[in-house]
Design an enzyme around this catalytic site. Structure first.
Site, PDB file in Angstrom:
ATOM      1  N   SER A 179      -7.324  -5.866  -5.103  1.00 28.89           N
ATOM      2  CA  SER A 179      -8.355  -6.433  -4.237  1.00 28.89           C
ATOM      3  C   SER A 179      -9.701  -6.445  -4.952  1.00 28.89           C
ATOM      4  O   SER A 179      -9.904  -5.726  -5.941  1.00 28.89           O
ATOM      5  CB  SER A 179      -8.466  -5.615  -2.944  1.00 28.89           C
ATOM      6  OG  SER A 179      -9.208  -4.433  -3.169  1.00 28.89           O
ATOM      7  N   ARG A 219       1.923  -4.849   6.260  1.00 29.59           N
ATOM      8  CA  ARG A 219       1.253  -3.820   5.469  1.00 29.59           C
ATOM      9  C   ARG A 219       2.104  -2.562   5.495  1.00 29.59           C
ATOM     10  O   ARG A 219       2.523  -2.107   6.555  1.00 29.59           O
ATOM     11  CB  ARG A 219      -0.140  -3.497   5.995  1.00 29.59           C
ATOM     12  CG  ARG A 219      -0.850  -2.475   5.075  1.00 29.59           C
ATOM     13  CD  ARG A 219      -2.286  -2.228   5.433  1.00 29.59           C
ATOM     14  NE  ARG A 219      -2.923  -1.405   4.409  1.00 29.59           N
ATOM     15  CZ  ARG A 219      -4.160  -1.536   3.977  1.00 29.59           C
ATOM     16  NH1 ARG A 219      -4.930  -2.467   4.490  1.00 29.59           N
ATOM     17  NH2 ARG A 219      -4.651  -0.746   3.044  1.00 29.59           N
ATOM     18  N   GLY A 259      -0.017   5.569  -4.308  1.00 33.98           N
ATOM     19  CA  GLY A 259      -0.615   6.867  -4.639  1.00 33.98           C
ATOM     20  C   GLY A 259       0.017   7.986  -3.825  1.00 33.98           C
ATOM     21  O   GLY A 259       0.353   9.054  -4.363  1.00 33.98           O
ATOM     22  N   GLU A 272     -12.149  -5.109  -3.992  1.00 35.84           N
ATOM     23  CA  GLU A 272     -12.739  -3.782  -3.786  1.00 35.84           C
ATOM     24  C   GLU A 272     -12.086  -2.722  -4.680  1.00 35.84           C
ATOM     25  O   GLU A 272     -12.616  -1.607  -4.820  1.00 35.84           O
ATOM     26  CB  GLU A 272     -12.608  -3.362  -2.319  1.00 35.84           C
ATOM     27  CG  GLU A 272     -13.556  -4.092  -1.369  1.00 35.84           C
ATOM     28  CD  GLU A 272     -13.172  -5.550  -1.137  1.00 35.84           C
ATOM     29  OE1 GLU A 272     -11.961  -5.857  -1.095  1.00 35.84           O
ATOM     30  OE2 GLU A 272     -14.090  -6.387  -1.020  1.00 35.84           O
ATOM     31  N   ASN A 273     -10.949  -3.053  -5.284  1.00 36.75           N
ATOM     32  CA  ASN A 273     -10.246  -2.048  -6.091  1.00 36.75           C
ATOM     33  C   ASN A 273     -10.978  -1.690  -7.392  1.00 36.75           C
ATOM     34  O   ASN A 273     -10.637  -0.702  -8.041  1.00 36.75           O
ATOM     35  CB  ASN A 273      -8.806  -2.484  -6.387  1.00 36.75           C
ATOM     36  CG  ASN A 273      -7.869  -2.354  -5.193  1.00 36.75           C
ATOM     37  OD1 ASN A 273      -6.962  -3.155  -4.988  1.00 36.75           O
ATOM     38  ND2 ASN A 273      -8.068  -1.310  -4.368  1.00 36.75           N
ATOM     39  N   TRP A 274     -12.011  -2.468  -7.743  1.00 34.27           N
ATOM     40  CA  TRP A 274     -12.838  -2.096  -8.899  1.00 34.27           C
ATOM     41  C   TRP A 274     -13.523  -0.757  -8.663  1.00 34.27           C
ATOM     42  O   TRP A 274     -14.012  -0.125  -9.601  1.00 34.27           O
ATOM     43  CB  TRP A 274     -13.917  -3.157  -9.164  1.00 34.27           C
ATOM     44  CG  TRP A 274     -13.376  -4.496  -9.548  1.00 34.27           C
ATOM     45  CD1 TRP A 274     -13.360  -5.613  -8.760  1.00 34.27           C
ATOM     46  CD2 TRP A 274     -12.788  -4.886 -10.790  1.00 34.27           C
ATOM     47  NE1 TRP A 274     -12.787  -6.674  -9.434  1.00 34.27           N
ATOM     48  CE2 TRP A 274     -12.435  -6.250 -10.691  1.00 34.27           C
ATOM     49  CE3 TRP A 274     -12.516  -4.214 -11.997  1.00 34.27           C
ATOM     50  CZ2 TRP A 274     -11.825  -6.950 -11.730  1.00 34.27           C
ATOM     51  CZ3 TRP A 274     -11.916  -4.909 -13.027  1.00 34.27           C
ATOM     52  CH2 TRP A 274     -11.576  -6.262 -12.886  1.00 34.27           C
ATOM     53  N   HIS A 288       2.339   3.643  -9.070  1.00 33.90           N
ATOM     54  CA  HIS A 288       2.124   2.212  -9.353  1.00 33.90           C
ATOM     55  C   HIS A 288       3.315   1.636 -10.115  1.00 33.90           C
ATOM     56  O   HIS A 288       3.724   0.502  -9.893  1.00 33.90           O
ATOM     57  CB  HIS A 288       0.830   2.023 -10.145  1.00 33.90           C
ATOM     58  CG  HIS A 288      -0.399   2.373  -9.360  1.00 33.90           C
ATOM     59  ND1 HIS A 288      -0.590   1.933  -8.071  1.00 33.90           N
ATOM     60  CD2 HIS A 288      -1.484   3.120  -9.668  1.00 33.90           C
ATOM     61  CE1 HIS A 288      -1.758   2.395  -7.620  1.00 33.90           C
ATOM     62  NE2 HIS A 288      -2.307   3.123  -8.566  1.00 33.90           N
ATOM     63  N   ASP A 290       0.828  -1.204   0.000  1.00 30.02           N
ATOM     64  CA  ASP A 290       0.000   0.000   0.000  1.00 30.02           C
ATOM     65  C   ASP A 290       0.867   1.261   0.000  1.00 30.02           C
ATOM     66  O   ASP A 290       1.971   1.247   0.537  1.00 30.02           O
ATOM     67  CB  ASP A 290      -0.922  -0.027   1.237  1.00 30.02           C
ATOM     68  CG  ASP A 290      -2.107   0.911   1.082  1.00 30.02           C
ATOM     69  OD1 ASP A 290      -2.329   1.438  -0.037  1.00 30.02           O
ATOM     70  OD2 ASP A 290      -2.815   1.130   2.087  1.00 30.02           O
ATOM     71  N   GLY A 291       0.327   2.320  -0.591  1.00 28.91           N
ATOM     72  CA  GLY A 291       1.003   3.623  -0.519  1.00 28.91           C
ATOM     73  C   GLY A 291       1.573   4.135  -1.833  1.00 28.91           C
ATOM     74  O   GLY A 291       2.257   5.162  -1.844  1.00 28.91           O
ATOM     75  N   ARG A 317     -12.214   1.914  -7.920  1.00 33.26           N
ATOM     76  CA  ARG A 317     -11.377   3.038  -8.351  1.00 33.26           C
ATOM     77  C   ARG A 317     -11.793   3.502  -9.747  1.00 33.26           C
ATOM     78  O   ARG A 317     -12.450   2.756 -10.476  1.00 33.26           O
ATOM     79  CB  ARG A 317      -9.904   2.609  -8.351  1.00 33.26           C
ATOM     80  CG  ARG A 317      -9.448   2.257  -6.958  1.00 33.26           C
ATOM     81  CD  ARG A 317      -7.961   2.080  -6.868  1.00 33.26           C
ATOM     82  NE  ARG A 317      -7.619   1.784  -5.483  1.00 33.26           N
ATOM     83  CZ  ARG A 317      -6.412   1.882  -4.959  1.00 33.26           C
ATOM     84  NH1 ARG A 317      -5.414   2.271  -5.712  1.00 33.26           N
ATOM     85  NH2 ARG A 317      -6.196   1.591  -3.699  1.00 33.26           N
TER      86      ARG A 317
END
Ligand code: IPE
Ligand code: IPE
Ligand code: MG
Length: 246
Positions: free
Chosen positions: A71, A194, A29, A73-75, A43, A26-27, A77
């Protein structure tokens, strides 16, 4: 279960090495933002860190490294960012598959990556197939992965077999569930890292993390390197794992 300390094999004098390390990368961005760059640059730098850290893990003798790349959940974005991430996955496979084959790495994927576009699914499948006969360290990429969906899929699969009278309800225990998870062939998760200072699991390896050691570091993923991994492993070596015992 016998209590187990992570600290040290007296024979070698070295600290215990985690067999299986997983990382929530993570991180990216925020790394880009600090440099007034577009998120894509973060990225891209993140892919470089993947390369560095997978090499370092190999050199250290870690058996399995699991990286959370996308993930379920990343959809959520923006479409452009999702497509940038898919593009970088393509670039990574193209540029790194030869090295993985040569270095005896076994590439695996967890998550519902078959929801990706057909050509990308084929690329991933081809890459997995090319390393399937390897016998060395395992590199697992989590793609469209969500732990809750993974556990729900395991429940569905067991229920289906129970309804078909192929499995008794009493036989549904922890081991039976584990055999249905995407991680069924991997060593138990020892260390979950993480980056970027966020302190949450974001739907990653919820079942597998039951007794993993957790480590949250402030380093942004593109800045995470071999030394950072070595420091994480050293911290792991200091932890006392008790599994509920004394
Ligand atoms: C992690 O970096 C990469 C992925 C989730 C694919 P982020 O893109 O989440 O970076 P931040 O959290 O916005 O800094
Ligand atoms: C978790 O990071 C997913 C990956 C690293 C692939 P996110 O940046 O998506 O997580 P949240 O949104 O902060 O929980
Ligand atoms: Mg993030």
């Amino acid at each position: 279960m016998a209590p187990e300390t992570a600290g040290g094999d007296p024979g070698t004098g070295g600290a215990a090495l985690p067999r299986h390390v997983a990382i929530i990368m993570d991180g990216n961005g925020r790394w880009a933002k600090k440099r007034f760059l577009p998120r894509f640059a973060g990225h891209k730098a993140g892919v470089e860190a993947v390369r560095t850290v997978t090499r370092a893990a190999r050199a250290m003798g870690i058996e399995a490294l699991t990286l959370y790349a996308f993930s379920s959940e990343n959809w959520r974005r923006p479409e452009e960012e999702v497509s940038d991430l898919m593009g970088l996955l393509r670039v990574f496979i193209r540029s790194d598959i030869e090295e993985l084959v040569r270095e005896n790495v076994r590439l695996r994927v967890i998550g519902e990556y078959r929801r990706f576009s057909a050509d990308l699914v084929k690329m991933v499948d081809d890459a997995i197939a090319r390393t399937a006969a390897n016998t060395g360290p395992i590199l697992v990429i989590a793609l469209n992965y969500g732990a809750q969906a993974e556990i729900a899929a395991a429940a569905r699969s067991l229920a289906r077999r129970a309804v078909a009278n192929q499995l008794s309800v009493e036989a549904i225990d922890e081991a039976a569930i584990e055999r249905e998870l995407d991680t069924r062939d991997l060593p138990p998760l020892d260390l979950l890292i993480r980056t970027s200072g966020e302190v949450r699991l974001s739907n990653f390896l919820l079942w597998q993390a039951a007794y993993a050691e957790l480590l949250f570091v402030d380093t942004l993923w593109p800045d995470f390197d071999g030394a950072a991994l070595a420091a994480a492993v050293a911290t792991f070596g200091q932890r006392q794992r008790r599994y509920g015992g004394l």
